[in-house]
Design a protein around this motif. Structure first.
Motif, PDB file in Angstrom:
ATOM      1  N   THR A  51      46.154 -37.329  59.480  1.00  0.00           N
ATOM      2  CA  THR A  51      47.330 -37.128  58.632  1.00  0.00           C
ATOM      3  C   THR A  51      48.029 -38.473  58.478  1.00  0.00           C
ATOM      4  N   ARG A  52      48.422 -38.782  57.250  1.00  0.00           N
ATOM      5  CA  ARG A  52      48.993 -40.082  56.932  1.00  0.00           C
ATOM      6  C   ARG A  52      50.513 -39.989  56.857  1.00  0.00           C
ATOM      7  N   ALA A  53      51.194 -40.823  57.659  1.00  0.00           N
ATOM      8  CA  ALA A  53      52.658 -40.806  57.716  1.00  0.00           C
ATOM      9  C   ALA A  53      53.210 -42.185  57.374  1.00  0.00           C
ATOM     10  N   LEU A  54      54.236 -42.190  56.539  1.00  0.00           N
ATOM     11  CA  LEU A  54      54.944 -43.422  56.182  1.00  0.00           C
ATOM     12  C   LEU A  54      56.309 -43.385  56.856  1.00  0.00           C
ATOM     13  N   ILE A  55      56.634 -44.439  57.575  1.00  0.00           N
ATOM     14  CA  ILE A  55      57.924 -44.568  58.255  1.00  0.00           C
ATOM     15  C   ILE A  55      58.704 -45.666  57.545  1.00  0.00           C
ATOM     16  N   SER A  81      60.212 -51.699  56.203  1.00  0.00           N
ATOM     17  CA  SER A  81      61.543 -51.951  56.743  1.00  0.00           C
ATOM     18  C   SER A  81      62.646 -51.854  55.700  1.00  0.00           C
ATOM     19  N   ASP A  82      62.291 -51.567  54.442  1.00  0.00           N
ATOM     20  CA  ASP A  82      63.311 -51.325  53.419  1.00  0.00           C
ATOM     21  C   ASP A  82      62.776 -50.337  52.387  1.00  0.00           C
ATOM     22  N   ALA A  83      63.672 -49.829  51.567  1.00  0.00           N
ATOM     23  CA  ALA A  83      63.314 -48.773  50.611  1.00  0.00           C
ATOM     24  C   ALA A  83      62.320 -49.249  49.559  1.00  0.00           C
ATOM     25  N   GLU A  84      62.511 -50.443  49.058  1.00  0.00           N
ATOM     26  CA  GLU A  84      61.635 -50.947  48.003  1.00  0.00           C
ATOM     27  C   GLU A  84      60.191 -51.052  48.494  1.00  0.00           C
ATOM     28  N   GLN A  85      60.013 -51.642  49.672  1.00  0.00           N
ATOM     29  CA  GLN A  85      58.680 -51.764  50.268  1.00  0.00           C
ATOM     30  C   GLN A  85      58.108 -50.375  50.564  1.00  0.00           C
ATOM     31  N   GLY A  86      58.957 -49.473  51.051  1.00  0.00           N
ATOM     32  CA  GLY A  86      58.524 -48.115  51.369  1.00  0.00           C
ATOM     33  C   GLY A  86      58.057 -47.348  50.142  1.00  0.00           C
ATOM     34  N   MET A  87      58.794 -47.484  49.038  1.00  0.00           N
ATOM     35  CA  MET A  87      58.397 -46.778  47.813  1.00  0.00           C
ATOM     36  C   MET A  87      57.076 -47.324  47.277  1.00  0.00           C
ATOM     37  N   ALA A  88      56.872 -48.631  47.366  1.00  0.00           N
ATOM     38  CA  ALA A  88      55.609 -49.224  46.919  1.00  0.00           C
ATOM     39  C   ALA A  88      54.453 -48.710  47.789  1.00  0.00           C
ATOM     40  N   LEU A  89      54.669 -48.648  49.105  1.00  0.00           N
ATOM     41  CA  LEU A  89      53.635 -48.118  50.004  1.00  0.00           C
ATOM     42  C   LEU A  89      53.362 -46.640  49.728  1.00  0.00           C
ATOM     43  N   ALA A  90      54.409 -45.882  49.438  1.00  0.00           N
ATOM     44  CA  ALA A  90      54.236 -44.452  49.153  1.00  0.00           C
ATOM     45  C   ALA A  90      53.364 -44.254  47.915  1.00  0.00           C
ATOM     46  N   ARG A  91      53.592 -45.045  46.885  1.00  0.00           N
ATOM     47  CA  ARG A  91      52.781 -44.955  45.659  1.00  0.00           C
ATOM     48  C   ARG A  91      51.341 -45.391  45.916  1.00  0.00           C
ATOM     49  N   LYS A  92      51.166 -46.449  46.701  1.00  0.00           N
ATOM     50  CA  LYS A  92      49.831 -46.994  46.946  1.00  0.00           C
ATOM     51  C   LYS A  92      49.026 -46.120  47.912  1.00  0.00           C
ATOM     52  N   GLU A  93      49.614 -45.724  49.026  1.00  0.00           N
ATOM     53  CA  GLU A  93      48.890 -45.040  50.103  1.00  0.00           C
ATOM     54  C   GLU A  93      48.918 -43.519  50.009  1.00  0.00           C
ATOM     55  N   ARG A  94      49.872 -42.970  49.244  1.00  0.00           N
ATOM     56  CA  ARG A  94      50.006 -41.513  49.082  1.00  0.00           C
ATOM     57  C   ARG A  94      49.977 -40.786  50.433  1.00  0.00           C
ATOM     58  N   PRO A  95      50.970 -41.053  51.319  1.00  0.00           N
ATOM     59  CA  PRO A  95      50.973 -40.428  52.647  1.00  0.00           C
ATOM     60  C   PRO A  95      51.176 -38.913  52.548  1.00  0.00           C
ATOM     61  N   ASP A  96      50.873 -38.219  53.651  1.00  0.00           N
ATOM     62  CA  ASP A  96      51.064 -36.770  53.715  1.00  0.00           C
ATOM     63  C   ASP A  96      52.507 -36.416  54.048  1.00  0.00           C
ATOM     64  N   THR A 122      54.669 -39.403  43.974  1.00  0.00           N
ATOM     65  CA  THR A 122      55.282 -39.190  45.287  1.00  0.00           C
ATOM     66  C   THR A 122      56.070 -37.889  45.383  1.00  0.00           C
ATOM     67  N   GLN A 123      56.264 -37.226  44.273  1.00  0.00           N
ATOM     68  CA  GLN A 123      57.066 -35.994  44.238  1.00  0.00           C
ATOM     69  C   GLN A 123      56.589 -34.914  45.221  1.00  0.00           C
TER      70      GLN A 123
END
Length: 191
Positions: A51-55, A81-96, A122-123
């Protein structure tokens, strides 16, 4: 609570000896009573391995603690460590699942949550908001714009997995509890 006790709590270690029943309540004092009771009566259900988790959190201590907890049960983790980086990772990695702090440098967690809910990629990802401030308004606002749950820092290992367990489907994958119609993104954004 001292820093060592906070770190112990984050890693699932209690600040008091668990063998003393009089002190056992201290490890779950901020959980609803039904979650405290279920802890003793029910075997924990874990998400499937891989399971893929983004923190997304600006605290290296929180990132380290959550990463260690999740990886110990087979999660693959990504950190920002910030929202911008997190949103980019969420789009790229598509965590669970995403753990999203409210207070972040630059864009705050609520603005990031709003953007994640408007993005079709990401929705569908369940999001658990985390903060050191347990204000009812934060919980209410987070749920109104699409967060599945809220955890107050410091949190225990038990609390992290109890919150995830609420989101597991029959295949042991975290899913959004419900996707309100207000979350839907119009197909034609030009109209």
């Amino acid at each position: 609570m001292g820093y060592i006790n906070i770190f112990r709590t984050l890693l699932g270690k209690t600040a008091v000896e668990p063998s003393n029943p009089a002190n056992e309540h201290k490890t779950t004092r901020h959980l609803p009573s039904h979650m405290q009771t279920e802890r003793r009566n029910k075997k924990r259900l874990n998400a499937r391995k891989g399971t893929r988790a983004l923190i997304i959190d600006d605290s290296p201590t929180i990132i380290f603690a959550l990463k260690k907890m999740l990886q110990s049960t087979g999660y693959v983790t990504f950190e920002a460590s910030d929202a911008e980086q997190g949103m980019a990772l969420a789009r790229k990695e598509r965590p669970d699942i995403i753990f999203l702090d409210i207070v972040l440098p630059g864009m705050n967690g609520f603005a990031a949550l709003r953007m994640l809910r408007r993005d079709p990629l990401t929705q569908p990802i369940p999001i658990i908001m985390i903060s050191s401030n347990e204000q009812a308004t934060e919980q209410f606002f987070g749920s109104r714009i699409g967060a599945e749950d809220f955890m107050k820092k410091p949190f225990s290992r038990f609390e992290v997995f109890a919150r995830i367990e609420r989101l597991l489907d029959a295949d042991l994958i975290p899913r959004r509890i419900s996707v309100p119609a207000s979350d839907s993104v119009p197909k034609n954004l030009n109209s």
